[in-house]
Design a protein around this motif. Structure first.
Motif, mmCIF file in Angstrom:
data_model
loop_
_atom_site.group_PDB
_atom_site.id
_atom_site.type_symbol
_atom_site.label_atom_id
_atom_site.label_comp_id
_atom_site.label_asym_id
_atom_site.label_seq_id
_atom_site.Cartn_x
_atom_site.Cartn_y
_atom_site.Cartn_z
ATOM 1 N N LEU A 171 0.816 -1.212 0.000
ATOM 2 C CA LEU A 171 0.000 0.000 0.000
ATOM 3 C C LEU A 171 0.852 1.266 0.000
ATOM 4 N N LYS A 172 2.126 1.109 -0.288
ATOM 5 C CA LYS A 172 3.054 2.234 -0.190
ATOM 6 C C LYS A 172 2.648 3.407 -1.074
ATOM 7 N N TYR A 173 2.202 3.129 -2.285
ATOM 8 C CA TYR A 173 1.873 4.203 -3.218
ATOM 9 C C TYR A 173 0.370 4.356 -3.434
ATOM 10 N N SER A 174 -0.431 3.784 -2.572
ATOM 11 C CA SER A 174 -1.883 3.868 -2.717
ATOM 12 C C SER A 174 -2.389 5.256 -2.321
ATOM 13 N N ASN A 175 -3.479 5.663 -2.930
ATOM 14 C CA ASN A 175 -4.089 6.959 -2.636
ATOM 15 C C ASN A 175 -4.594 6.973 -1.197
ATOM 16 N N THR A 176 -4.050 7.870 -0.384
ATOM 17 C CA THR A 176 -4.383 7.876 1.050
ATOM 18 C C THR A 176 -5.837 8.271 1.303
ATOM 19 N N THR A 177 -6.375 9.157 0.476
ATOM 20 C CA THR A 177 -7.776 9.563 0.647
ATOM 21 C C THR A 177 -8.706 8.387 0.384
ATOM 22 N N GLU A 178 -8.426 7.633 -0.679
ATOM 23 C CA GLU A 178 -9.240 6.458 -0.988
ATOM 24 C C GLU A 178 -9.111 5.405 0.104
ATOM 25 N N LEU A 179 -7.910 5.244 0.658
ATOM 26 C CA LEU A 179 -7.726 4.291 1.745
ATOM 27 C C LEU A 179 -8.549 4.695 2.959
ATOM 28 N N ASP A 180 -8.576 5.984 3.263
ATOM 29 C CA ASP A 180 -9.356 6.464 4.414
ATOM 30 C C ASP A 180 -10.843 6.208 4.211
ATOM 31 N N HIS A 181 -11.341 6.455 3.000
ATOM 32 C CA HIS A 181 -12.764 6.206 2.710
ATOM 33 C C HIS A 181 -13.078 4.716 2.837
ATOM 34 N N THR A 182 -12.173 3.884 2.323
ATOM 35 C CA THR A 182 -12.367 2.439 2.416
ATOM 36 C C THR A 182 -12.358 1.980 3.866
ATOM 37 N N ALA A 183 -11.442 2.509 4.653
ATOM 38 C CA ALA A 183 -11.361 2.147 6.079
ATOM 39 C C ALA A 183 -12.659 2.480 6.794
ATOM 40 N N GLN A 184 -13.252 3.635 6.461
ATOM 41 C CA GLN A 184 -14.501 4.029 7.105
ATOM 42 C C GLN A 184 -15.632 3.058 6.763
ATOM 43 N N LYS A 185 -15.683 2.623 5.505
ATOM 44 C CA LYS A 185 -16.739 1.693 5.097
ATOM 45 C C LYS A 185 -16.552 0.323 5.755
ATOM 46 N N ILE A 186 -15.302 -0.127 5.851
ATOM 47 C CA ILE A 186 -15.046 -1.409 6.521
ATOM 48 C C ILE A 186 -15.410 -1.312 7.996
ATOM 49 N N ASN A 187 -15.089 -0.182 8.607
ATOM 50 C CA ASN A 187 -15.406 0.026 10.022
ATOM 51 C C ASN A 187 -16.917 0.027 10.249
ATOM 52 N N ASP A 188 -17.664 0.644 9.329
ATOM 53 C CA ASP A 188 -19.125 0.654 9.442
ATOM 54 C C ASP A 188 -19.679 -0.761 9.366
ATOM 55 N N PHE A 189 -19.117 -1.557 8.492
ATOM 56 C CA PHE A 189 -19.559 -2.950 8.360
ATOM 57 C C PHE A 189 -19.298 -3.735 9.646
ATOM 58 N N ILE A 190 -18.108 -3.589 10.198
ATOM 59 C CA ILE A 190 -17.748 -4.328 11.408
ATOM 60 C C ILE A 190 -18.599 -3.881 12.590
ATOM 61 N N ALA A 191 -18.895 -2.583 12.664
ATOM 62 C CA ALA A 191 -19.666 -2.052 13.783
ATOM 63 C C ALA A 191 -21.102 -2.540 13.779
ATOM 64 N N ASN A 192 -21.678 -2.744 12.590
ATOM 65 C CA ASN A 192 -23.076 -3.170 12.523
ATOM 66 C C ASN A 192 -23.307 -4.034 11.295
ATOM 67 N N PRO A 193 -22.776 -5.252 11.304
ATOM 68 C CA PRO A 193 -22.913 -6.122 10.129
ATOM 69 C C PRO A 193 -24.336 -6.522 9.816
ATOM 70 N N SER A 194 -25.250 -6.408 10.789
ATOM 71 C CA SER A 194 -26.634 -6.817 10.551
ATOM 72 C C SER A 194 -27.308 -5.959 9.486
ATOM 73 N N LEU A 195 -26.782 -4.762 9.244
ATOM 74 C CA LEU A 195 -27.354 -3.900 8.201
ATOM 75 C C LEU A 195 -27.138 -4.490 6.819
ATOM 76 N N TYR A 196 -26.196 -5.422 6.717
ATOM 77 C CA TYR A 196 -25.866 -5.989 5.427
ATOM 78 C C TYR A 196 -26.527 -7.347 5.218
ATOM 79 N N VAL A 197 -27.363 -7.759 6.116
ATOM 80 C CA VAL A 197 -28.032 -9.058 6.033
ATOM 81 C C VAL A 197 -29.455 -8.854 5.569
ATOM 82 N N HIS A 198 -29.896 -9.669 4.614
ATOM 83 C CA HIS A 198 -31.260 -9.597 4.103
ATOM 84 C C HIS A 198 -31.986 -10.899 4.415
#
Length: 399
Positions: free
Chosen positions: A372-399
């Motif tokens: 991840l040395k040359y990865s876009n840091t802004t995109e990484l931050d956005h991705t981290a937030q989405k992964i964190n949201d999933f981990i915090a409340n995975p039931s939102l992703y269950v149908h």
């Protein structure tokens, strides 16, 4: 009591339904995998024809049908071919030339011919030439940990046409020149094979040839990279397996190392170390103990493509997830740790969140290199937030 046991078993099976956005079951994950596999197979058919035509015009390039242990450079090593066939016996079809990065992008290694008898030696440290061969006042940047120079002297029997100035400067085989030559041949092959309406060459960043291919189920992009396949040789940079490592077994690690590695022409001056055969050898046997590692990988991959970082050029690719899976397998080597898809998906998601947040993911074989040395840091931050949201409340992703 029996009825209660049956009810508990049924409820457990229901809970194994994984957390995938816009997809509520493991079956749909498998359906996505089959759909992508069909698209990839159609792309491979087209690229086999094109690279076969290129090979007819320039013998330095081979058809992708000759990738891996089918490479014509090692046709005199039947033991190696037999070992690879035994490893893949009974497995799904696999072409070592291709890596699926996203559902719409593949990386394709185009094997070269005529570079035989590789041996690693101490190369000269500095280069003072440009891509055109002119003299520079200051040296070219040195290769990083996952890259290296490639000299004709590294081979005991290099074919005469590799000494051509079209691909070689001062004894170095220059990747940008090799790619430029391949691109010219590919453009001609597209016309010869009457693929003008099906295949188009795109603008690309870096030393690769990027094409768009029309398939029955939509457009698929492919990055074609000339590749030197080095069988039965393991690079010194890859200090693997590690001391006291419990996964994979010592016997399998020894077998994997015998498949060697690749050097890919992905930058102007330096060749990229690739371990696609070793990675495939790890994946095909990843669930021999009855675990759910492969299914977990597919689920996390679909989460990434649908929710965490969708798009044709995501900051996290399938290769990143595959590397992450290998690290998790090392940390949890026992099959009993990979019985519940639900728990395993969350485990991998937490590990991914840590890597993305810290912007550090070690290469599995050359562990000193940060993927991840040359990865876009802004995109990484956005991705981290989405992964964190999933981990915090995975039931939102269950149908």
């Amino acid at each position: 009591m029996l009825l209660r046991s049956v009810w508990v078993l049924w409820l457990s099976c229901v809970l194994i339904i994984v957390y995938v956005c816009n997809c509520g079951s493991v079956c749909e994950v498998d359906l996505r995998h089959r759909t992508v596999s069909r698209r990839v197979e159609e792309v491979l058919t087209v690229l086999r024809d094109l690279t076969t035509e290129v090979s007819k015009k320039d013998g330095r390039f081979q058809s992708i049908a000759h990738a891996g242990v089918n490479n014509e450079n090692i046709k005199d090593q039947p033991a190696m071919v037999s070992k690879w066939a035994a490893l893949l016996r009974g497995r799904c079809s696999f072409n070592p030339a291709i890596q699926v990065l996203t559902s719409s992008l593949v990386l394709v290694s185009v094997p070269v011919r005529g570079l035989i008898g590789y041996h690693q030696h101490v190369a000269r440290q500095w280069r003072y030439y440009s891509l055109t061969g002119s003299i520079l006042p200051t040296p070219v940047r040195e290769p990083e940990k996952l890259h290296q120079w490639l000299e004709l002297e590294s081979f005991t029997s290099p074919a005469q046409d590799w000494q051509d100035a079209k691909v070689c400067v001062e004894g170095d085989i220059v990747p940008a020149k090799v790619v430029s030559l391949f691109r010219e041949q590919l453009e001609t092959a597209i016309l010869t094979c009457s693929f003008s309406g099906k295949v188009s060459i795109l603008e690309s960043v870096g030393s690769v040839v990027r094409v768009a291919i029309e398939t029955v189920e939509g457009v698929m992009e492919a990055e074609l990279v000339p590749t030197v396949e080095l069988i039965n040789y393991w690079p010194k940079k890859a200090r693997w397996p590690r001391l006291l490592q419990r996964w994979p077994t010592t016997e399998r690690a020894r077998c994997i190392k015998s498949f060697g590695f690749n050097l890919m022409a992905t930058s102007n001056y330096h060749w990229l170390l690739s371990f696609s055969r070793a990675e495939q050898a790890l994946l095909v046997a990843v669930d021999e103990d009855g675990g759910c590692r492969r299914k977990c990988y597919r689920v996390v991959r679909q989460l990434k493509e649908d929710t965490w970082c969708p798009g044709t050029k995501p900051v996290i690719t399938a290769f990143h997830l595959q590397t992450l899976l290998f690290w998790c397998c090392e940390k949890f080597p026992c099959g009993r740790d990979w019985r519940c898809v639900k728990e395993c998906v969350l485990r991998v998601a937490r590990k991914l969140l840590k890597c993305v947040s810290q912007r550090y993911l070690r290469h599995y074989f050359v562990r000193s290199y940060n993927l991840l040395k040359y990865s876009n840091t802004t995109e990484l931050d956005h991705t981290a937030q989405k992964i964190n949201d999933f981990i915090a409340n995975p039931s939102l992703y269950v149908h």
